[in-house]
Scaffold this motif. Sequence first.
Motif, PDB file in Angstrom:
ATOM      1  N   VAL A  90       0.854  -1.198   0.000  1.00  0.00           N
ATOM      2  CA  VAL A  90       0.000   0.000   0.000  1.00  0.00           C
ATOM      3  C   VAL A  90       0.882   1.236   0.000  1.00  0.00           C
ATOM      4  N   LYS A  91       0.403   2.251  -0.648  1.00  0.00           N
ATOM      5  CA  LYS A  91       1.128   3.508  -0.647  1.00  0.00           C
ATOM      6  C   LYS A  91       0.233   4.541   0.031  1.00  0.00           C
ATOM      7  N   VAL A  92       0.772   5.213   1.032  1.00  0.00           N
ATOM      8  CA  VAL A  92      -0.031   6.141   1.817  1.00  0.00           C
ATOM      9  C   VAL A  92       0.444   7.568   1.554  1.00  0.00           C
ATOM     10  N   PRO A  93      -0.445   8.435   1.065  1.00  0.00           N
ATOM     11  CA  PRO A  93      -0.047   9.820   0.806  1.00  0.00           C
ATOM     12  C   PRO A  93       0.436  10.512   2.099  1.00  0.00           C
ATOM     13  N   GLY A  94       1.544  11.230   2.009  1.00  0.00           N
ATOM     14  CA  GLY A  94       2.017  12.008   3.155  1.00  0.00           C
ATOM     15  C   GLY A  94       2.813  11.238   4.184  1.00  0.00           C
ATOM     16  N   LEU A  95       2.832   9.913   4.047  1.00  0.00           N
ATOM     17  CA  LEU A  95       3.515   9.089   5.052  1.00  0.00           C
ATOM     18  C   LEU A  95       5.036   9.212   4.939  1.00  0.00           C
ATOM     19  N   THR A  96       5.718   9.312   6.084  1.00  0.00           N
ATOM     20  CA  THR A  96       7.177   9.245   6.100  1.00  0.00           C
ATOM     21  C   THR A  96       7.585   7.924   6.726  1.00  0.00           C
ATOM     22  N   THR A 116      12.056   2.110  11.345  1.00  0.00           N
ATOM     23  CA  THR A 116      12.026   2.415  12.777  1.00  0.00           C
ATOM     24  C   THR A 116      10.764   3.172  13.158  1.00  0.00           C
ATOM     25  N   LYS A 117      10.158   3.839  12.184  1.00  0.00           N
ATOM     26  CA  LYS A 117       8.998   4.663  12.516  1.00  0.00           C
ATOM     27  C   LYS A 117       8.196   5.030  11.279  1.00  0.00           C
ATOM     28  N   LEU A 118       6.890   4.931  11.376  1.00  0.00           N
ATOM     29  CA  LEU A 118       6.011   5.533  10.373  1.00  0.00           C
ATOM     30  C   LEU A 118       5.513   6.833  10.974  1.00  0.00           C
ATOM     31  N   GLN A 119       5.659   7.887  10.202  1.00  0.00           N
ATOM     32  CA  GLN A 119       5.250   9.192  10.680  1.00  0.00           C
ATOM     33  C   GLN A 119       4.121   9.681   9.782  1.00  0.00           C
ATOM     34  N   ASP A 120       3.046  10.194  10.380  1.00  0.00           N
ATOM     35  CA  ASP A 120       1.936  10.783   9.605  1.00  0.00           C
ATOM     36  C   ASP A 120       1.157   9.746   8.792  1.00  0.00           C
ATOM     37  N   TYR A 121       0.508   8.836   9.512  1.00  0.00           N
ATOM     38  CA  TYR A 121      -0.306   7.806   8.859  1.00  0.00           C
ATOM     39  C   TYR A 121      -1.770   8.225   8.707  1.00  0.00           C
ATOM     40  N   GLN A 122      -2.049   9.524   8.882  1.00  0.00           N
ATOM     41  CA  GLN A 122      -3.455   9.973   8.912  1.00  0.00           C
ATOM     42  C   GLN A 122      -4.244   9.662   7.632  1.00  0.00           C
ATOM     43  N   GLU A 123      -3.566   9.423   6.518  1.00  0.00           N
ATOM     44  CA  GLU A 123      -4.290   9.092   5.284  1.00  0.00           C
ATOM     45  C   GLU A 123      -4.426   7.582   5.076  1.00  0.00           C
ATOM     46  N   THR A 316       4.643  27.987   6.581  1.00  0.00           N
ATOM     47  CA  THR A 316       5.159  28.149   7.940  1.00  0.00           C
ATOM     48  C   THR A 316       5.156  26.811   8.674  1.00  0.00           C
ATOM     49  N   PHE A 317       5.839  26.786   9.813  1.00  0.00           N
ATOM     50  CA  PHE A 317       5.843  25.617  10.699  1.00  0.00           C
ATOM     51  C   PHE A 317       4.394  25.273  11.075  1.00  0.00           C
ATOM     52  N   ALA A 318       3.611  26.306  11.396  1.00  0.00           N
ATOM     53  CA  ALA A 318       2.203  26.082  11.747  1.00  0.00           C
ATOM     54  C   ALA A 318       1.455  25.429  10.583  1.00  0.00           C
ATOM     55  N   ASP A 319       1.721  25.888   9.347  1.00  0.00           N
ATOM     56  CA  ASP A 319       1.062  25.294   8.178  1.00  0.00           C
ATOM     57  C   ASP A 319       1.315  23.793   8.089  1.00  0.00           C
ATOM     58  N   THR A 320       2.566  23.378   8.387  1.00  0.00           N
ATOM     59  CA  THR A 320       2.887  21.950   8.256  1.00  0.00           C
ATOM     60  C   THR A 320       2.040  21.110   9.219  1.00  0.00           C
ATOM     61  N   TRP A 321       1.614  21.730  10.303  1.00  0.00           N
ATOM     62  CA  TRP A 321       0.745  21.030  11.264  1.00  0.00           C
ATOM     63  C   TRP A 321      -0.721  21.120  10.865  1.00  0.00           C
ATOM     64  N   ALA A 322      -1.142  22.293  10.390  1.00  0.00           N
ATOM     65  CA  ALA A 322      -2.551  22.477   9.993  1.00  0.00           C
ATOM     66  C   ALA A 322      -2.919  21.507   8.869  1.00  0.00           C
TER      67      ALA A 322
END
Length: 335
Positions: A90-96, A116-123, A316-322
């Motif tokens: 599976v390929k997940v958009p935005g996942l690191t 070691t880690k999946l980061q940002d699995y929200q999609e 911005t840093f905030a944008d990356t979170w929003a």
Amino acid sequence: MSRAADRLKVVLNHLDRSHDAVRASFTSAQNVSYHHHPQSLQYTFDTDVLTQEQIIAYEENGFILIRNLVSEEDIDRFKNEFERICKREVKVPGLTVMKDVSIAKSEFVEGEKAVTKLQDYQEDPELFRYCVLPQILKYVECFTGPNIMAMHTMLINKPPDTGKKTSRHPMHQDLHYFPFRPADRIVCSWTAMEKVHRENGCLVVLPGSHRGSLQEHDYPEWEGGVNKMYHGVRNYDPNHPRVHLEMEKGDTVFFHPLLIHGSGMNQTNGFRKAISCHYASGDCYYIDVNGTTQENISNEVKDLASRKFGADDSVTFADTWAIRGRLVQGDRISM
Ligand SMILES: CCCCCCCCCC(=O)SCCNC(=O)CCNC(=O)[C@H](O)C(C)(C)COP(=O)(O)OP(=O)(O)OC[C@H]1O[C@@H](n2cnc3c(N)ncnc32)[C@H](O)[C@@H]1OP(=O)(O)O
Ligand SMILES: Nc1ncnc2c1ncn2[C@@H]1O[C@H](COP(=O)(O)OP(=O)(O)OP(=O)(O)O)[C@@H](O)[C@H]1O
Ligand SMILES: O=C(O)CCC(=O)C(=O)O
Ligand SMILES: [Fe+2]
Ligand SMILES: [Mg+2]
């Protein structure tokens, strides 16, 4: 006097005896009528979900551990989805997908053993089920209130240490990474996907450290190297009393973003798995971290965003979170 007010009085009484900080709020609470629910707990909402002991524990220590909160079946599904991602089924958009620095810089390792880690699995709908489990949100609401955003999602697969001690996670406060406030309306939910103990690098926490302020963070000076963005609190005192959180599969710890925590190295042959989500109230607001101790991580994250997603200087840093945040309950007010 209502039952809720009664409970609150008992809790505040206890806290009063233990802490100066809370004593101040108790004093003001004595001046208000107990027919109204006094807003005197700093870190929790008394919604009848937490017991008196749990409220006291969170207020005092900055974390509570709930045993057996996530079912074996759900965890096995998360594990299965993790394997599918590692096998690139599976390929997940935005996942690191992050590899341990000692593996990334040495031999070629493929599949799940490299990650070691999946980061940002929200999609990923299957993994994101974790963030909306009703039994998790029920607790989260005690800290965030009714409007809940899932801000940050991770599945951690702590690898057996290669001998360089890079599997450690330095002691840190998660708030260092977050350009939103107030801190007291943010909480992390962290669920063990198998038995975690000292040998495979369980969480290590400094109880009560959530009552301090956000500290300066930087890369620790570790001989064997440090993983990307694994900042640690700068003047960490290794002699500070700490607690190792040994947990069984499905046990879940909820902790405050100022709680100083980390994890030791994995001295076993297995990959120690945990799934987590950081939640914030939908009423939180973004702050500008320029000129603060968070500027260093802000620059690293913006750098990564530009390399990975081609984001330009206006992001911005905030944008990356929003962009990453997802509403999971109530309303998205200011996030
Ligand atoms: C995003 C905000 C995070 C918020 C967290 C909230 C609280 C949680 C606290 C934490 O968890 S902090 C840790 C969070 N860590 C991250 O978010 C790191 C996310 N991972 C990444 O950014 C990438 O995986 C990484 C840039 C490290 C590697 O990306 P690539 O897959 O493009 O790696 P590639 O194999 O192309 O290697 C590129 C370079 O990075 C190096 N590298 C790879 N993995 C690394 C690693 N793990 N650490 C350090 N360097 C690493 C690699 O050796 C190479 O170096 P050289 O250019 O010098 O050859
Ligand atoms: N100099 C440092 N700066 C920041 N964090 C550190 C530093 N040294 C160790 N830590 C962190 O402290 C925590 C405990 O480290 P350590 O690996 O010694 O744990 P442990 O294995 O649980 O303890 P023990 O070896 O006594 O059983 C980990 O999160 C580790 O990353
Ligand atoms: O799972 C761990 O080892 C700790 C991870 C952690 O604290 C984090 O990513 O913020
Ligand atoms: Fe953390
Ligand atoms: Mg040790």
